[in-house]
Design a protein around this motif. Structure first.
Motif, mmCIF file in Angstrom:
data_model
loop_
_atom_site.group_PDB
_atom_site.id
_atom_site.type_symbol
_atom_site.label_atom_id
_atom_site.label_comp_id
_atom_site.label_asym_id
_atom_site.label_seq_id
_atom_site.Cartn_x
_atom_site.Cartn_y
_atom_site.Cartn_z
ATOM 1 N N THR A 185 10.336 -33.427 37.853
ATOM 2 C CA THR A 185 11.052 -33.525 36.534
ATOM 3 C C THR A 185 10.416 -34.574 35.561
ATOM 4 O O THR A 185 10.501 -34.428 34.374
ATOM 5 N N GLY A 186 9.834 -35.403 36.022
ATOM 6 C CA GLY A 186 9.018 -36.549 35.208
ATOM 7 C C GLY A 186 10.071 -37.518 35.086
ATOM 8 O O GLY A 186 9.780 -38.608 34.169
ATOM 9 N N HIS A 187 11.197 -37.572 35.188
ATOM 10 C CA HIS A 187 12.321 -38.386 34.831
ATOM 11 C C HIS A 187 12.030 -39.810 35.787
ATOM 12 O O HIS A 187 11.609 -39.981 37.371
ATOM 13 N N LEU A 188 12.544 -40.930 35.098
ATOM 14 C CA LEU A 188 12.411 -42.232 35.916
ATOM 15 C C LEU A 188 13.572 -42.561 36.590
ATOM 16 O O LEU A 188 14.838 -42.407 36.216
ATOM 17 N N LEU A 189 13.335 -42.590 37.992
ATOM 18 C CA LEU A 189 14.400 -42.877 39.049
ATOM 19 C C LEU A 189 14.752 -44.547 39.149
ATOM 20 O O LEU A 189 15.895 -44.592 39.438
ATOM 21 N N ASP A 190 13.881 -45.183 39.241
ATOM 22 C CA ASP A 190 14.046 -46.650 39.447
ATOM 23 C C ASP A 190 13.093 -47.624 38.774
ATOM 24 O O ASP A 190 11.718 -47.113 38.291
ATOM 25 N N GLY A 191 13.555 -48.729 38.353
ATOM 26 C CA GLY A 191 12.284 -49.644 37.556
ATOM 27 C C GLY A 191 12.150 -49.497 36.250
ATOM 28 O O GLY A 191 12.797 -48.917 35.650
ATOM 29 N N PRO A 192 11.449 -50.310 35.803
ATOM 30 C CA PRO A 192 10.956 -50.380 34.402
ATOM 31 C C PRO A 192 10.306 -48.925 33.959
ATOM 32 O O PRO A 192 9.629 -48.105 34.905
ATOM 33 N N SER A 193 10.127 -48.876 32.483
ATOM 34 C CA SER A 193 9.366 -47.692 32.113
ATOM 35 C C SER A 193 7.973 -47.551 32.357
ATOM 36 O O SER A 193 7.360 -48.559 32.462
ATOM 37 N N PRO A 194 7.746 -46.384 32.776
ATOM 38 C CA PRO A 194 6.240 -46.340 33.433
ATOM 39 C C PRO A 194 5.207 -46.368 32.207
ATOM 40 O O PRO A 194 5.486 -46.117 31.133
ATOM 41 N N SER A 195 3.935 -46.238 32.683
ATOM 42 C CA SER A 195 2.787 -46.493 31.795
ATOM 43 C C SER A 195 3.006 -44.852 30.962
ATOM 44 O O SER A 195 3.512 -44.067 31.485
ATOM 45 N N LYS A 196 2.687 -45.049 29.732
ATOM 46 C CA LYS A 196 2.746 -43.754 28.857
ATOM 47 C C LYS A 196 1.987 -42.680 29.291
ATOM 48 O O LYS A 196 1.990 -41.545 28.810
ATOM 49 N N GLU A 197 0.788 -43.035 30.104
ATOM 50 C CA GLU A 197 -0.099 -42.239 30.605
ATOM 51 C C GLU A 197 0.545 -41.459 31.817
ATOM 52 O O GLU A 197 -0.442 -40.648 32.330
ATOM 53 N N PHE A 198 1.773 -41.739 32.309
ATOM 54 C CA PHE A 198 2.445 -41.009 33.320
ATOM 55 C C PHE A 198 2.141 -39.644 33.289
ATOM 56 O O PHE A 198 1.833 -38.773 34.627
ATOM 57 N N PRO A 199 2.251 -38.686 32.240
ATOM 58 C CA PRO A 199 1.979 -37.344 32.304
ATOM 59 C C PRO A 199 0.431 -36.911 32.995
ATOM 60 O O PRO A 199 0.501 -35.984 33.764
ATOM 61 N N LEU A 200 -0.487 -37.573 32.871
ATOM 62 C CA LEU A 200 -1.532 -37.259 33.416
ATOM 63 C C LEU A 200 -1.832 -37.632 35.026
ATOM 64 O O LEU A 200 -2.234 -36.643 35.785
ATOM 65 N N HIS A 201 -0.922 -38.459 35.540
ATOM 66 C CA HIS A 201 -0.812 -38.686 36.985
ATOM 67 C C HIS A 201 0.077 -37.442 37.545
ATOM 68 O O HIS A 201 -0.485 -36.987 38.591
ATOM 69 N N ARG A 202 1.155 -37.111 36.560
ATOM 70 C CA ARG A 202 1.741 -36.114 37.303
ATOM 71 C C ARG A 202 1.066 -34.805 37.385
ATOM 72 O O ARG A 202 1.121 -34.057 38.340
ATOM 73 N N ALA A 203 0.110 -34.308 36.163
ATOM 74 C CA ALA A 203 -0.549 -33.299 36.198
ATOM 75 C C ALA A 203 -1.471 -33.150 37.423
ATOM 76 O O ALA A 203 -1.859 -32.209 37.986
ATOM 77 N N LEU A 204 -2.123 -34.578 37.832
ATOM 78 C CA LEU A 204 -3.032 -34.411 38.895
ATOM 79 C C LEU A 204 -2.363 -34.112 40.434
ATOM 80 O O LEU A 204 -2.683 -33.307 41.024
ATOM 81 N N TYR A 205 -1.062 -34.603 40.441
ATOM 82 C CA TYR A 205 -0.214 -34.397 41.778
ATOM 83 C C TYR A 205 -0.038 -32.877 41.776
ATOM 84 O O TYR A 205 0.062 -32.263 42.850
ATOM 85 N N ALA A 206 0.461 -32.558 40.610
ATOM 86 C CA ALA A 206 0.922 -31.069 40.677
ATOM 87 C C ALA A 206 -0.360 -29.961 40.943
ATOM 88 O O ALA A 206 -0.194 -29.017 41.475
ATOM 89 N N ARG A 207 -1.586 -30.335 40.551
ATOM 90 C CA ARG A 207 -2.738 -29.505 40.809
ATOM 91 C C ARG A 207 -3.282 -29.496 42.294
ATOM 92 O O ARG A 207 -3.639 -28.513 42.933
ATOM 93 N N SER A 208 -2.809 -30.691 42.994
ATOM 94 C CA SER A 208 -3.288 -30.683 44.489
ATOM 95 C C SER A 208 -2.180 -31.461 45.462
ATOM 96 O O SER A 208 -1.917 -32.572 45.266
ATOM 97 N N GLY A 209 -1.679 -30.786 46.178
ATOM 98 C CA GLY A 209 -0.846 -31.338 47.301
ATOM 99 C C GLY A 209 -1.466 -32.394 48.016
ATOM 100 O O GLY A 209 -0.928 -33.186 48.705
ATOM 101 N N GLY A 210 -2.989 -32.390 48.010
ATOM 102 C CA GLY A 210 -3.866 -33.262 48.935
ATOM 103 C C GLY A 210 -3.929 -34.733 48.169
ATOM 104 O O GLY A 210 -4.674 -35.819 48.910
ATOM 105 N N SER A 211 -3.468 -34.825 46.992
ATOM 106 C CA SER A 211 -3.880 -36.007 46.264
ATOM 107 C C SER A 211 -2.668 -37.038 46.430
ATOM 108 O O SER A 211 -1.331 -36.637 46.474
ATOM 109 N N GLY A 212 -2.834 -38.082 47.152
ATOM 110 C CA GLY A 212 -1.970 -39.180 47.433
ATOM 111 C C GLY A 212 -1.885 -40.330 46.438
ATOM 112 O O GLY A 212 -0.797 -41.202 46.507
ATOM 113 N N ALA A 213 -2.982 -40.525 45.650
ATOM 114 C CA ALA A 213 -2.766 -41.746 44.572
ATOM 115 C C ALA A 213 -3.898 -41.320 43.568
ATOM 116 O O ALA A 213 -4.765 -40.389 43.590
#
Ligand SMILES: [Zn+2]
Length: 214
Positions: free
Chosen positions: A60-88
């Motif tokens: 969902t991209g929703h914050l579950l815990d902690g402070p607001s993430p970097s505003k660039e979090f959609p790029l991270h989400r996009a890379l994880y969505a592309r590949s199940g092998g991406s761990g970081a």
């Protein structure tokens, strides 16, 4: 989860020590199941606190815990969505790679040419992602939809982003990107020999790294 948090804090300190994370730029994340633990907005990577990291739901991209993430979090989400092998995921404004991202490139398949064997072996094809303001969701969608396999990309007029199986591997690749971009900038207008397509393809094949145009 404690190990994950400590790993992010250590990685942030290392990247800052190496001079690859000027000011409060750059952001890091690790995938944990269907969530990602990420560096928060506005905090230098050298000053991360293991108790103050952002946890987001990858679906969902929703914050579950902690402070607001970097505003660039959609790029991270996009890379994880592309590949199940991406761990970081590691994103930096490291100086030489950021400089190279501002030069005019015509080859979007890989914005960085096959200059050295280690770049091909550790990073591979690095497509150029058209400029957008930081945090732009359309840019994340473009990254997610790219029709070629890659583990690293160069955000135009911005900097590199890398997704690998582990945080250590992502950091190694980000460092390699910085080193090859430093060489490219140092070489300036000198005539340069790149690896041939055959030489690059041989390394990519041997080290199982995406390269070439498909
Ligand atoms: Zn950035």
């Amino acid at each position: 989860m404690t190990d994950t948090r400590d790993a992010l804090v250590r990685a942030g300190a290392r990247l800052t020590e190496l001079g690859l994370s000027p000011g409060s730029s750059g952001n890091l994340s690790i995938r944990v199941g269907s969530t990602m633990v990420m560096s928060p907005t506005g905090v230098s990577l050298g000053a991360l606190d293991a108790e103050q990291l952002s946890v987001l739901d990858l679906n969902t991209g929703h914050l579950l815990d902690g402070p607001s993430p970097s505003k660039e979090f959609p790029l991270h989400r996009a890379l994880y969505a592309r590949s199940g092998g991406s761990g970081a995921v590691v994103h930096l404004h490291s100086p030489y790679a950021a400089a190279w991202s501002c030069t005019i490139r015509h080859d979007k398949t890989s914005a960085i040419p096959p200059l050295t064997p280690y770049f091909v072996m550790k990073v591979g094809r690095t497509p150029l992602i058209d400029y957008a303001a930081p945090g732009d969701r359309g840019q994340a969608e473009a990254l997610q939809a790219l029709p070629v396999i890659f583990e690293a990309a160069l955000l135009q007029n911005h900097g590199p982003i890398v997704a690998k199986g582990s945080l250590d591997a992502a950091i190694d690749a980000a460092i390699e990107i910085e080193e090859v971009c430093k060489l490219l900038i140092l070489l300036g207008t000198h005539p340069v020999r790149h690896l041939t397509e055959e030489e690059a393809a041989h390394l990519a094949d041997k080290y199982d790294v995406p390269w070439g145009s498909s």
